[in-house]
Design a protein around this motif. Structure first.
Motif, short mmCIF file in Angstrom:
data_model
loop_
_atom_site.label_atom_id
_atom_site.label_comp_id
_atom_site.label_asym_id
_atom_site.label_seq_id
_atom_site.Cartn_x
_atom_site.Cartn_y
_atom_site.Cartn_z
N PHE A 1 15.54 55.59 44.20
CA PHE A 1 14.76 56.77 44.55
C PHE A 1 13.93 57.25 43.36
CE2 PHE A 1 14.67 61.53 45.13
CZ PHE A 1 13.68 61.51 46.11
N GLU A 2 14.53 57.26 42.19
CA GLU A 2 13.79 57.70 41.01
C GLU A 2 12.64 56.73 40.71
OE1 GLU A 2 12.35 60.12 38.42
OE2 GLU A 2 14.10 60.62 39.67
N GLU A 3 12.89 55.43 40.89
CA GLU A 3 11.81 54.45 40.72
C GLU A 3 10.67 54.73 41.70
OE1 GLU A 3 13.59 50.67 41.25
OE2 GLU A 3 14.65 50.68 39.33
N PHE A 4 11.04 55.05 42.95
CA PHE A 4 10.03 55.32 43.97
C PHE A 4 9.24 56.57 43.62
CE2 PHE A 4 8.72 57.23 48.04
CZ PHE A 4 8.00 56.18 48.59
N VAL A 5 9.93 57.62 43.20
CA VAL A 5 9.25 58.86 42.83
C VAL A 5 8.31 58.61 41.65
CG1 VAL A 5 9.57 61.18 41.91
CG2 VAL A 5 11.09 60.35 43.72
N THR A 6 8.79 57.86 40.66
CA THR A 6 7.96 57.57 39.50
C THR A 6 6.72 56.78 39.89
OG1 THR A 6 9.88 57.57 38.02
CG2 THR A 6 7.90 56.43 37.25
N ALA A 7 6.89 55.78 40.76
CA ALA A 7 5.75 54.99 41.21
C ALA A 7 4.75 55.86 41.97
CB ALA A 7 6.22 53.83 42.09
N ALA A 8 5.27 56.79 42.78
CA ALA A 8 4.38 57.67 43.53
C ALA A 8 3.61 58.60 42.61
CB ALA A 8 5.19 58.48 44.55
N VAL A 9 4.30 59.16 41.62
CA VAL A 9 3.64 60.06 40.68
C VAL A 9 2.57 59.29 39.88
CG1 VAL A 9 3.98 61.44 38.59
CG2 VAL A 9 5.59 61.64 40.51
N ASN A 10 2.92 58.06 39.48
CA ASN A 10 1.94 57.24 38.76
C ASN A 10 0.74 56.90 39.63
OD1 ASN A 10 3.55 57.24 36.48
ND2 ASN A 10 4.50 55.26 36.94
N ALA A 11 0.95 56.91 40.96
CA ALA A 11 -0.16 56.62 41.88
C ALA A 11 -0.94 57.88 42.24
CB ALA A 11 0.38 55.96 43.15
N GLY A 12 -0.58 59.01 41.63
CA GLY A 12 -1.33 60.24 41.84
C GLY A 12 -0.76 61.17 42.88
N VAL A 13 0.48 60.95 43.33
CA VAL A 13 1.11 61.81 44.32
C VAL A 13 1.91 62.89 43.61
CG1 VAL A 13 2.64 61.92 46.32
CG2 VAL A 13 1.26 59.87 45.92
N ASP A 14 1.83 64.09 44.11
CA ASP A 14 2.59 65.19 43.54
C ASP A 14 4.08 64.95 43.74
OD1 ASP A 14 2.68 68.07 42.48
OD2 ASP A 14 3.83 68.20 44.34
N ARG A 15 4.88 65.14 42.69
CA ARG A 15 6.32 64.88 42.78
C ARG A 15 6.98 65.72 43.87
NH1 ARG A 15 9.99 62.66 38.94
NH2 ARG A 15 12.15 63.05 39.58
N THR A 16 6.55 66.96 43.98
CA THR A 16 7.14 67.84 45.00
C THR A 16 6.90 67.28 46.41
OG1 THR A 16 6.78 69.76 43.59
CG2 THR A 16 7.18 70.18 45.93
N ALA A 17 5.72 66.71 46.64
CA ALA A 17 5.42 66.14 47.95
C ALA A 17 6.33 64.95 48.25
CB ALA A 17 3.96 65.71 48.00
N VAL A 18 6.59 64.14 47.23
CA VAL A 18 7.48 62.99 47.42
C VAL A 18 8.88 63.46 47.76
CG1 VAL A 18 8.39 60.87 46.43
CG2 VAL A 18 6.12 61.67 45.76
N GLU A 19 9.40 64.39 46.98
CA GLU A 19 10.78 64.83 47.15
C GLU A 19 10.97 65.63 48.42
OE1 GLU A 19 11.46 66.83 43.47
OE2 GLU A 19 12.08 64.99 42.42
N SER A 20 9.92 66.20 48.95
CA SER A 20 10.05 66.94 50.22
C SER A 20 9.98 66.02 51.44
CB SER A 20 8.97 68.02 50.32
OG SER A 20 7.67 67.44 50.35
#
Length: 395
Positions: free
Chosen positions: A218-237
């Motif tokens: 999950f943390e890898e996925f969140v990190t990849a999303a943030v690196n791709a320009g997605v807001d961390r809050t959006a991923v975790e929600s």
């Protein structure tokens, strides 16, 4: 004198004995392509909600049909066929059909429904996420036995080559890809750059290790999303550790099941046979010793021996590339207790050419939509013949 057997409240309100007794409930989720009378892919539209469990998927031309957890094969069969019969009656009115083939086969632009989860996955996976849009499969859920969850998980990891029993399409984008094109698209192409998300995971030692894996992924996925320009809050929600992985075998805490996501979609009769065999394989653990050793594997009433993980991967690769034409796969599944000869994977019937035209793909979709309808109607007629008469019911 009262019984001293310890019982706990199981999933879905079922009483589950800690000693492993009681029926092992199972459920099915199966995705079907929706076509019009010309074999063209269309949105399900009015098919959604025609019965409980008939739902949209994230791609436009797919309808998913789900069952509730069932204790017996007969109960599961009756529920799946009843729901499909209701959907098909409405499909007849709308001039639509359901196609039990794992890919559209020909080159198609597959649209997806708007949604934040899908948007995030597109950002993380990138252009390769298009491969997922061409996949329609089956998920089989088996109830967790208290204290045996990891044994069940590991057994289904070892059973993953059984995906060969339900391969239904060798084609993608108009060309031959593999005996199990969907599995190759999903595992080898869509998630190739994020293999921990979509690939088969190694055996786990216990539930704590499984939870740690989920957290890391999950943390890898969140990190990849943030690196791709997605807001961390959006991923975790929109995601949590359990919903952010697509590995083929999972412990599902939210359903209290072990889920096997590997099989293609297929005719309902084939899906039911596979679900029954998989549940039966897992049930062997109730009275058998479980070991992991060697490369061959075997299952008897007394012992279930799972091969080392690297050997499982070799069987899985052969199941994807060759299907039941691989003698190694056939022998392995036979040793693990599967009745290989009872299955006739569609992929081997329609294979044999290196390319397929859009016209040929539409014809095949219509042909297999008709096969699905005959499968369901035949089950309805069998149920009517087997049902007791009014006199029998009232005597």
């Amino acid at each position: 004198m009262s019984s001293t057997t310890d019982h706990r409240s199981g999933p879905h309100g079922t009483a589950v004995s800690v000693d492993g007794s009681g029926p092992l409930r199972r459920s099915i989720e199966v995705e079907y392509w929706v076509v019009d009378e010309e074999g063209r892919l269309v949105e399900p539209g009015g098919l959604v909600g025609t019965t409980e469990g008939a739902e949209r998927e994230f791609v436009e031309p797919i309808l998913e049909v789900k069952t509730t957890p069932c204790e017996t094969t007969a109960e599961l069969r009756g529920e799946l066929y009843e729901r499909l019969e209701t959907v098909l009656r409405r499909a007849d009115e709308l001039g639509k059909g359901l196609v039990p083939l794992a890919t559209p086969m020909s080159e198609e632009v597959i649209g997806e429904l708007d949604g934040e989860r899908t948007r995030i996955q597109n950002r993380v996976v990138g252009d390769d996420f298009r491969y997922v849009r061409h996949c329609a499969g089956t998920h089989i859920h088996v109830e967790q036995r208290p204290g045996r969850e990891i044994d069940q998980l590991n057994a289904l990891v070892a059973a993953d080559p059984a995906l060969a029993l339900a391969n239904t399409s060798p084609y993608f984008d108009g060309r031959r890809l593999a005996a199990g094109a969907r599995s190759k698209l999903y595992r080898r192409m869509a998630y190739d750059d994020v293999p921990h998300q979509g690939g088969l995971w190694r055996y786990a030692d216990d539930t704590r290790e499984w939870s740690r894996r989920l957290e890391r992924r999950f943390e890898e996925f969140v990190t990849a999303a943030v690196n791709a320009g997605v807001d961390r809050t959006a991923v975790e929600s929109n995601f949590d550790p359990e919903s952010a992985v697509w590995t083929p075998v999972q412990l599902r805490e939210c359903f209290s099941t072990v889920e096997w996501r590997s099989p293609d979609n297929a005719l309902p009769s084939e899906v039911l046979r596979l679900a029954d065999d998989v549940a039966g394989f897992v049930e062997r653990l109730d009275g058998a010793e479980l070991r992991i050793e060697g490369e061959t594997g075997r299952a008897t009433e007394e012992t279930v021996v799972l091969p080392e993980f690297d050997a499982v991967l070799r069987y899985v690769d052969a199941a994807i590339e060759e299907g039941l034409e691989s003698e190694d796969v056939r022998s392995y599944l036979d040793r693990m207790g599967f009745d290989v000869d009872a299955y006739s994977p569609v992929t081997h019937d329609i294979d044999g050419r290196e390319s397929i035209s859009p016209e040929e793909a539409r014809e095949l979709r219509l042909e297999h939509a008709e096969r699905l309808e005959r499968d369901v109607r035949g089950a309805e007629r069998r149920s009517a013949r087997e049902a007791p008469s009014l006199r029998e019911r009232t005597d």
